[in-house]
Design a protein around this motif. Structure first.
Motif, PDB file in Angstrom:
ATOM      1  N   GLY A   1       5.649   5.641  14.920  1.00  0.00           N
ATOM      2  CA  GLY A   1       5.611   4.211  15.206  1.00  0.00           C
ATOM      3  C   GLY A   1       4.212   3.641  15.275  1.00  0.00           C
ATOM      4  O   GLY A   1       4.025   2.476  15.646  1.00  0.00           O
ATOM      5  N   ILE A   2       3.213   4.424  14.898  1.00  0.00           N
ATOM      6  CA  ILE A   2       1.824   4.005  15.069  1.00  0.00           C
ATOM      7  C   ILE A   2       1.454   2.893  14.083  1.00  0.00           C
ATOM      8  O   ILE A   2       2.036   2.762  13.013  1.00  0.00           O
ATOM      9  N   GLY A   3       0.472   2.075  14.453  1.00  0.00           N
ATOM     10  CA  GLY A   3      -0.001   1.011  13.577  1.00  0.00           C
ATOM     11  C   GLY A   3       0.871  -0.222  13.640  1.00  0.00           C
ATOM     12  O   GLY A   3       1.822  -0.318  14.427  1.00  0.00           O
ATOM     13  N   GLY A   4       0.564  -1.218  12.798  1.00  0.00           N
ATOM     14  CA  GLY A   4       1.320  -2.465  12.807  1.00  0.00           C
ATOM     15  C   GLY A   4       1.163  -3.176  14.131  1.00  0.00           C
ATOM     16  O   GLY A   4       0.087  -3.224  14.720  1.00  0.00           O
ATOM     17  N   GLU A   5       2.250  -3.729  14.646  1.00  0.00           N
ATOM     18  CA  GLU A   5       2.199  -4.465  15.910  1.00  0.00           C
ATOM     19  C   GLU A   5       1.890  -3.550  17.089  1.00  0.00           C
ATOM     20  O   GLU A   5       1.341  -3.997  18.095  1.00  0.00           O
ATOM     21  N   ARG A   6       2.222  -2.273  16.989  1.00  0.00           N
ATOM     22  CA  ARG A   6       1.980  -1.347  18.097  1.00  0.00           C
ATOM     23  C   ARG A   6       0.518  -0.950  18.197  1.00  0.00           C
ATOM     24  O   ARG A   6       0.045  -0.563  19.261  1.00  0.00           O
TER      25      ARG A   6
ATOM     26  N   LEU B   1      -6.390  -4.861   8.569  1.00  0.00           N
ATOM     27  CA  LEU B   1      -5.272  -4.403   9.403  1.00  0.00           C
ATOM     28  C   LEU B   1      -4.012  -5.237   9.236  1.00  0.00           C
ATOM     29  O   LEU B   1      -2.998  -4.953   9.864  1.00  0.00           O
ATOM     30  N   ARG B   2      -4.049  -6.297   8.420  1.00  0.00           N
ATOM     31  CA  ARG B   2      -2.939  -7.247   8.404  1.00  0.00           C
ATOM     32  C   ARG B   2      -1.756  -6.837   7.540  1.00  0.00           C
ATOM     33  O   ARG B   2      -0.747  -7.513   7.524  1.00  0.00           O
ATOM     34  N   ARG B   3      -1.884  -5.747   6.782  1.00  0.00           N
ATOM     35  CA  ARG B   3      -0.723  -5.340   5.985  1.00  0.00           C
ATOM     36  C   ARG B   3       0.430  -4.914   6.872  1.00  0.00           C
ATOM     37  O   ARG B   3       1.597  -5.024   6.486  1.00  0.00           O
ATOM     38  N   GLY B   4       0.100  -4.386   8.060  1.00  0.00           N
ATOM     39  CA  GLY B   4       1.158  -3.958   8.974  1.00  0.00           C
ATOM     40  C   GLY B   4       1.982  -2.827   8.385  1.00  0.00           C
ATOM     41  O   GLY B   4       1.483  -1.953   7.680  1.00  0.00           O
ATOM     42  N   ARG B   5       3.303  -2.864   8.667  1.00  0.00           N
ATOM     43  CA  ARG B   5       4.216  -1.816   8.255  1.00  0.00           C
ATOM     44  C   ARG B   5       5.457  -2.415   7.635  1.00  0.00           C
ATOM     45  O   ARG B   5       5.837  -3.532   7.933  1.00  0.00           O
ATOM     46  N   ARG B   6       6.121  -1.635   6.793  1.00  0.00           N
ATOM     47  CA  ARG B   6       7.405  -2.046   6.225  1.00  0.00           C
ATOM     48  C   ARG B   6       8.494  -2.031   7.281  1.00  0.00           C
ATOM     49  O   ARG B   6       9.357  -2.910   7.326  1.00  0.00           O
TER      50      ARG B   6
ATOM     51  N   VAL C   1       0.377   1.430   6.002  1.00  0.00           N
ATOM     52  CA  VAL C   1       0.292   1.232   7.452  1.00  0.00           C
ATOM     53  C   VAL C   1      -1.095   0.660   7.721  1.00  0.00           C
ATOM     54  O   VAL C   1      -2.082   1.398   7.795  1.00  0.00           O
ATOM     55  N   ASP C   2      -1.174  -0.674   7.818  1.00  0.00           N
ATOM     56  CA  ASP C   2      -2.467  -1.345   7.940  1.00  0.00           C
ATOM     57  C   ASP C   2      -3.364  -0.923   6.777  1.00  0.00           C
ATOM     58  O   ASP C   2      -2.992  -1.088   5.631  1.00  0.00           O
TER      59      ASP C   2
END
Length: 517
Positions: A359-364, A388-393, A404-405
């Motif tokens: 669950g690492i990256g993105g909003e977390r 960092l704005r790509r986030g996650r699928r 992931v970012d």
């Protein structure tokens, strides 16, 4: 009756990854062509298709991949501008066209861009036009579908509309926001792609495809705001913003980096409206009609809220991003490969620690010193990287190939290993290797390795400059990941309300930030 065989290229991309299951559902046998077949291992359809390794620029490999194929989908694009990308597109299309003719392929299908006739086109649209003509001249019956803005959860065009509208309640925009556009929902694009496989051999031509609505980009943002329940957006169009400047602006505000935003923005300079709807003679419109813009936005938002996004614009690697796998040759050790290696004991089962890692990256976020990560992300964006704005699928699960970012998943072994390859702008190649191991007495170990292969003196200097911060960034990350896993165990033992994982992460970040200060 023997099932027809469809070859799909670009299977790691947004369209190709969604087309494969549609073809399977329509009764086709599917052969997926990829440069790195191992990158498809986590796809939900992988056990139902034949995977072949081939580089689209290698004539021999392409001919082998096309053997026995009834319909071949050419979904390869260089999402950037400049003569070098156009010439690469041209060479690759000619290689594919010649191989298709030699192997007796029944039909070629290409998804290109919608453009006005008689106008000077952007480099991106001109390349799309040229590729379509090369395939049409191949001697193989060919269908070229031309689409403008494609709308669906995770599409680059939708992400541009979404983030511009959500983040900017008032904005000054270039005059192209008043140009007319005929967007189309991804569901209708996929329906057309599958449907044209049944065209008779004598039909070899271009078809314009679009949804039922013709809007301006300004209309699209305003309708998005209504569907998303946002207050009315205020937009002032001005005539002083060039496409290049606009793409910088889009790259700053949205997750879509400049190198992808620029060809999209350059396309919007033109009015892109279908000049015909002849496709309906061969692939009839559904009884309920084509999906309108408002419904397409609602469907995309629903998929995002449900975390049910099958593919995303970032599914394919950025142009120019490194694709080198982590080297295992011992010759890379020592001075050629710098390693920051840390291991800690985690008072949690392996499966719980894996849940946190996946669950690492993105909003977390990244479990350490968020200010440092944010600053590095901004610097990367301004240098042309993804930031960092790509986030996650998906916020909970990952597949090989997911972005992931500024990282991309290079390897994933559930409960054992998550390896991320950096796509940020660096004077070298970098990986983050997150492993779960056990010590001799059965305790869970979290081993974290940051690896860097420098390029030249600049790479050596870069590693020397960031090394003093490793204990805060990587050490803090390791400590906070362990705390988050242990907090999750306590939560499940006590039945406390959900949320301690993020609470532990935020508390740990605060401690690491104070330590850094």
């Amino acid at each position: 009756m023997t099932q027809r065989l469809a070859l799909v290229t670009g299977v790691s991309g947004y369209i190709g990854g969604r087309l494969v299951p549609e073809l399977l559902q329509a009764g086709f046998r599917v052969r997926a062509m990829a440069r790195r077949p191992e990158a498809l291992r986590d796809r939900p359809w992988i056990d139902d298709v034949e995977v072949v390794q081939a580089d689209a620029a290698d004539a021999e490999q392409v001919r082998a991949a096309l053997a026995g194929v009834d319909v071949a989908y050419y979904l390869i694009h260089a999402m950037s501008s400049g003569s070098q990308f156009s010439s690469k597109d041209r060479r690759t299309a000619r290689t594919f066209a010649r191989a298709s003719k030699a192997q007796g392929v029944g039909r070629l299908v290409y998804l290109g861009g919608l453009y006005p006739e008689g106008e000077e086109l952007s480099t991106h649209l001109e390349s799309r036009r040229e590729v379509g003509e090369i395939l049409l001249d191949s001697g193989v019956p060919t269908t070229v579908l031309r689409a403008a803005v494609i709308l669906g959860s995770g599409s680059a065009s939708f992400e541009m509309v979404r983030h511009l509208t959500e983040r900017l309640p008032a904005m000054v925009c270039p005059k192209w926001v008043s140009n007319r556009i005929q967007p189309i929902a991804i569901r209708d694009v996929l329906r057309y792609l599958v449907g044209v496989a049944d065209l008779p051999p004598e039909v070899s031509r271009v078809f314009d495809i679009g949804g039922p609505d013709v809007l301006t980009y300004l209309d699209m943002m305003r309708v998005y705001a209504e569907v998303a329940g946002l207050p009315k957006r205020h937009v002032l169009p001005v005539g002083v913003m060039s496409p290049r400047l606009s793409s910088h602006w889009v790259g700053t505000v949205t997750p879509v980096p400049k190198r992808i935003a620029q060809p999209l923005v350059e396309s919007l300079v033109h009015e892109v409206v279908c000049q015909e709807h002849d496709i309906a003679q061969w692939v009839p419109d559904p009884e309920e009609g084509l999906i309108g813009y408002r419904e397409a936005v609602a469907l995309a938002l629903q998929r995002i809220q449900e975390a049910n996004v099958a593919t995303r614009w970032s599914s394919a690697s950025l142009p120019g991003a490194p694709s080198d796998p982590l080297p295992s040759d011992p010759g890379w050790s020592g001075g050629n490969l710098y390693v920051d290696d840390r291991t800690t004991v985690v008072e949690a089962p392996r499966e719980v620690l894996w849940e946190v890692l996946e669950g690492i990256g993105g909003e977390r976020g990244w479990y350490s010193w968020p200010t440092a990560w944010a600053v590095r992300g901004v610097l990367d964006r301004f240098s042309g990287g993804p930031g960092l704005r790509r986030g996650r699928r998906d916020p909970r699960s990952l597949m090989i190939g997911d972005a992931v970012d500024w990282w991309r998943v290079e390897e994933r072994l559930p409960g054992e290993l998550l390896r991320l390859r950096a796509e940020m702008r660096l004077p070298g190649l970098a990986w983050l290797d997150l492993r779960i191991e056990s010590d001799p007495v059965g305790r869970t170990l979290f081993r974290q390795r940051a690896l860097f292969h420098p390029k030249g003196l600049a790479g050596q200097a870069y590693w020397a400059a960031i090394s003093p911060f490793h204990d805060v960034v990587f050490g803090g990350m390791q400590r906070n990941v362990a705390r988050a896993a242990e907090a999750l165990v306590r939560e499940r033992r006590t039945g406390a309300p959900r949320g301690p994982v993020d609470s532990a992460r935020r508390a740990g970040e605060a401690r690491e930030g104070a330590h850094a200060a």
